[in-house]
Motif scaffolding. Structure first.
Motif, short mmCIF file in Angstrom:
data_model
loop_
_atom_site.label_atom_id
_atom_site.label_comp_id
_atom_site.label_asym_id
_atom_site.label_seq_id
_atom_site.Cartn_x
_atom_site.Cartn_y
_atom_site.Cartn_z
N ARG A 9 -8.30 -53.52 -30.39
CA ARG A 9 -9.63 -53.99 -29.97
C ARG A 9 -9.42 -54.95 -28.81
O ARG A 9 -8.89 -56.04 -28.98
CB ARG A 9 -10.33 -54.68 -31.13
CG ARG A 9 -10.54 -53.78 -32.35
CD ARG A 9 -10.96 -54.58 -33.57
NE ARG A 9 -9.92 -55.56 -33.94
CZ ARG A 9 -10.04 -56.44 -34.94
NH1 ARG A 9 -11.15 -56.46 -35.66
NH2 ARG A 9 -9.06 -57.27 -35.20
N VAL A 10 -9.83 -54.52 -27.65
CA VAL A 10 -9.51 -55.25 -26.43
C VAL A 10 -10.77 -55.80 -25.79
O VAL A 10 -11.80 -55.12 -25.69
CB VAL A 10 -8.78 -54.34 -25.43
CG1 VAL A 10 -8.50 -55.08 -24.13
CG2 VAL A 10 -7.49 -53.81 -26.04
N SER A 35 -10.90 -56.03 -12.80
CA SER A 35 -11.50 -55.43 -14.00
C SER A 35 -11.93 -54.00 -13.73
O SER A 35 -11.74 -53.11 -14.57
CB SER A 35 -12.69 -56.27 -14.47
OG SER A 35 -13.25 -55.75 -15.64
N VAL A 61 -10.31 -51.38 -16.35
CA VAL A 61 -11.13 -50.82 -17.43
C VAL A 61 -11.06 -49.31 -17.53
O VAL A 61 -10.77 -48.76 -18.61
CB VAL A 61 -12.59 -51.32 -17.29
CG1 VAL A 61 -13.54 -50.48 -18.13
CG2 VAL A 61 -12.68 -52.79 -17.71
N ALA A 91 -9.20 -47.54 -20.92
CA ALA A 91 -10.24 -47.21 -21.91
C ALA A 91 -9.82 -46.09 -22.85
O ALA A 91 -10.18 -46.09 -24.04
CB ALA A 91 -11.54 -46.85 -21.20
N VAL A 135 -7.44 -47.51 -25.96
CA VAL A 135 -7.80 -48.60 -26.87
C VAL A 135 -8.77 -48.10 -27.95
O VAL A 135 -9.44 -47.08 -27.80
CB VAL A 135 -8.43 -49.78 -26.10
CG1 VAL A 135 -7.47 -50.27 -25.02
CG2 VAL A 135 -9.78 -49.39 -25.48
N SER A 191 -11.33 -50.09 -29.09
CA SER A 191 -12.62 -50.53 -28.57
C SER A 191 -12.38 -51.42 -27.37
O SER A 191 -11.32 -52.03 -27.24
CB SER A 191 -13.42 -51.29 -29.63
OG SER A 191 -12.77 -52.50 -29.98
N LEU A 192 -13.37 -51.47 -26.49
CA LEU A 192 -13.24 -52.27 -25.27
C LEU A 192 -14.55 -53.03 -25.05
O LEU A 192 -15.61 -52.42 -24.90
CB LEU A 192 -12.95 -51.36 -24.08
CG LEU A 192 -12.71 -52.04 -22.72
CD1 LEU A 192 -11.55 -53.03 -22.80
CD2 LEU A 192 -12.42 -50.99 -21.64
N VAL A 244 -17.10 -48.47 -25.74
CA VAL A 244 -17.10 -49.51 -24.71
C VAL A 244 -18.42 -50.26 -24.75
O VAL A 244 -19.49 -49.65 -24.80
CB VAL A 244 -16.88 -48.90 -23.31
CG1 VAL A 244 -16.96 -49.98 -22.24
CG2 VAL A 244 -15.54 -48.19 -23.25
#
Length: 623
Positions: free
Chosen positions: A279-280, A289, A293, A297, A300, A302-303, A425
């Motif tokens: 969970r990032v 960013s 991202v 994505a 991971v 969750s982002l 996301v």
């Protein structure tokens, strides 16, 4: 243009072969030609390239002819002051500083350079060519500067690399039009090797102190080597090439030390970072960013993206495209093709934009844009955002900036908006209130459970060379001169009370309206090396810019910025300091800055004569 060089036939400069003027953010790759004209152009090029003897009919059409060519190429009249700049950048005229009599033997100046990024490497290469003694101290283990330090996933350049490269070191091996970090780092490393400067660079060696010694007219510099031991060095000339983007801004939140997960800045990305299934969270929605991202994505669990301000972004189809074999063939085999391609990028990503960033006092919507063209850019990008987020209308307002386009550097959509629509996301616009051991809590009281928090919070750009602990004449500290987030320097390069001290990529030299940091490095290298050559030629021991010269230059910058976008009241950016003064981007056209740095004017400086020259020719130089 290439066909004219090849054949000398002026028909290729006349309708229907003249490209159409195109002021859109992204140019039409067909230049407005219909299919029949495009086919005719291609066939004519193939016919010439198929000849056994391929000698171009026109190499250099001369300054006047060249002015005609670049205007035809762009579909608009190019001001005459650009001709010399573009001719040099494209290699039609020499762009090197030389000794007036071809002899460097009387030079009594040696140089210490801090930093082996693109500026330090450029300066070292030109000093070596001139036979001027120099040493480079680099705190990292390799050249590259920001490209060595920034290793986060997706890191890359947002300027086309056929322009983001030294004009005197074109790279025929680019694999992408917008190169990822590894490709850029390799280019800088290869340049350092090709220029023959590696033996003069001390790696893992930081400058901890530098002070001017009036008795010897030299800089005393303290360096700390890889063994941790400090030692003293000295040089007649001291140059800071430490740049803008090497001091990360690390946000601090209450309870942050209690967080049990990992926290790191994008510029300090761990080599062993493992985000798979985690969970990032990521703080910030700026350039770093937007590159990170979409890249992480997919791996991971969750982002969660914590946004303070949305960013204007545009699509560039070539951004992720490799240089195809066919395109590479053109660069390698078609005479002048690479030169004209570079010029196209220079114009579109440089001065072609600045004229549209001026405030129109009669414009009826000053809250959202500056003028009619700026409004058109706003509408184009707002429509693009709405289209990309059509399946997530809840995100459109969150992602559409309220400030005018180019108030912050326009970013490239690297899959950003598509990623925001992914079910795992989340875009959060409430600020972080505090951290907990398992995550963070935002101002709306919502808890966000996290394993990793990434700080994409940018860099501190107001300290610049002042963080090197530099002390000039009469004990004047650069940190005091540049206190209160207010660094100023004549041409962004020289500071009163700091003799023989030059700053590269200093105050008000950032490319806010577009351009290339490597182009800037070449421009400032020319100015610095010209200063040193002129000092030797005229028997000058020290040069120190006059306070009134810096003051007038700074006032001019402030006046110009009042007419430009970066002082728009709706824009919050690191470009402005606490007093509202813009201290990062330059307000000039690239050609204006190029002209200002062609020839140092020693009337702008307090100069002292070398003792040997002063004794023989006491009237040569005023003290």
């Amino acid at each position: 243009m290439c066909l004219f060089h090849m054949t000398g036939d002026r028909k290729w400069l006349e309708p229907p072969y003249r490209p159409m003027r195109d002021v859109r953010l992204i140019a039409d790759p067909d230049a407005g030609f219909d299919e029949a004209v495009s086919a005719e152009i291609r066939q004519a090029a193939e016919d010439w390239l198929s000849l056994e003897r391929r000698t171009p009919a026109v190499d250099d059409p001369g300054a006047d002819g060249f002015g005609e060519l670049i205007s035809i190429f762009l579909g608009e009249q190019v001001p005459a002051e650009y001709i010399a700049l573009i001719r040099q950048d494209m290699g039609f005229e020499p762009n090197d500083v030389d000794w007036p009599d071809g002899d460097a033997s009387e030079n009594q100046h040696d140089v210490i350079i801090v930093g082996a990024g693109v500026s330090g490497v450029c300066l070292a290469a030109k000093l070596r060519r001139l036979g001027i003694g120099y040493r480079v101290f680099e705190k990292n283990a390799e050249v590259g500067g920001t490209w060595f330090e920034n290793r986060y996933p997706g890191c890359g350049v947002d300027t086309p690399n056929h322009f983001y490269s030294y004009s005197f070191a074109p790279n025929s091996e680019w694999k992408h039009f917008f190169s990822p970090r590894d490709e850029l780092q390799t280019y800088v490393e290869d340049c350092a090797t090709a220029f023959g400067i590696r033996d003069r660079i001390e790696f893992d060696t930081a400058v901890t102190d530098a002070s001017w010694d009036p008795d010897s007219s030299r800089w005393n510099v303290t360096v700390r080597g890889p063994d941790g031991i400090e030692r003293a060095e000295s040089a007649a000339v001291f140059v800071s090439a430490s740049g803008h983007f090497n001091q990360p801004t690390v946000a601090e939140f209450p309870g942050q030390s209690e967080f049990a997960g990992e926290i790191f800045h994008t510029a300090r990305w761990p080599d062993n970072a493992n985000l798979a299934g985690k969970r990032v969270g990521i703080v910030g929605t700026g350039a770093s960013s937007m590159q990170v991202v979409p890249t992480i994505a997919g791996e991971v669990d969750s982002l969660t993206i914590f946004q303070r301000t949305p960013q204007w972004a545009r699509p560039i189809p070539e951004y992720n495209l490799p240089v195809a074999t066919e395109s590479q063939w053109l660069f390698d085999n078609v005479p002048y093709y690479d030169r004209w391609y570079r010029f196209a990028q220079f114009w579109r990503y440089g001065d072609g934009l600045l004229r549209f960033l001026k405030k129109d006092p009669s414009w009826e919507h000053p809250d959202r844009s500056l003028n009619r063209i700026n409004e058109r850019h706003r509408v184009e990008m707002a429509d693009y955002i709405a289209e990309k987020l059509s399946d997530r209308p809840d995100l459109i307002d969150k992602c559409t900036p309220t400030y005018p386009p180019f108030g912050k550097r326009i970013l490239i959509d690297n899959g950003w908006f598509d990623t925001l629509c992914e079910p795992h996301v989340e875009l959060v616009t409430d600020g972080i209130d505090h951290f907990t051991p398992t995550g963070c809590v935002t101002a709306d009281g919502v808890t966000h459970e996290l394993d990793v928090m990434i700080m994409a919070t940018g860099f501190t750009v107001t300290n610049l060379a002042a963080r090197l602990n530099v002390t000039g004449r009469n004990g004047r500290r650069l940190a005091d001169d540049w206190a209160h987030e207010n660094p100023t320097a004549h041409l962004g390069i020289t500071v009163p009370e700091f003799p023989n001290f030059f700053v590269m990529y200093g105050p008000n030299t950032n490319m806010g309206h577009g351009g290339s940091g490597i182009w800037l490095a070449e421009t400032q290298t020319h100015y610095i090396t010209k200063c040193i050559v002129n000092m030797a030629d005229e028997g000058v021991e020290t040069v120190e810019v006059r306070p009134e010269v810096r003051r007038a230059y700074t006032e001019r910058i402030d006046e110009m910025h009042e007419q430009l976008i970066w002082t728009h009241e709706g824009t919050r950016t690191y470009y402005r300091n606490q007093f509202g003064k813009v201290r990062s981007p330059m307000p000039f056209r690239l050609v204006d800055y190029w002209l200002m740095t062609r020839e140092p004017d020693f009337d702008d400086f307090i100069v002292t004569a070398l003792e040997s020259k002063a004794a023989a020719e006491p009237d040569v130089v005023a003290s």
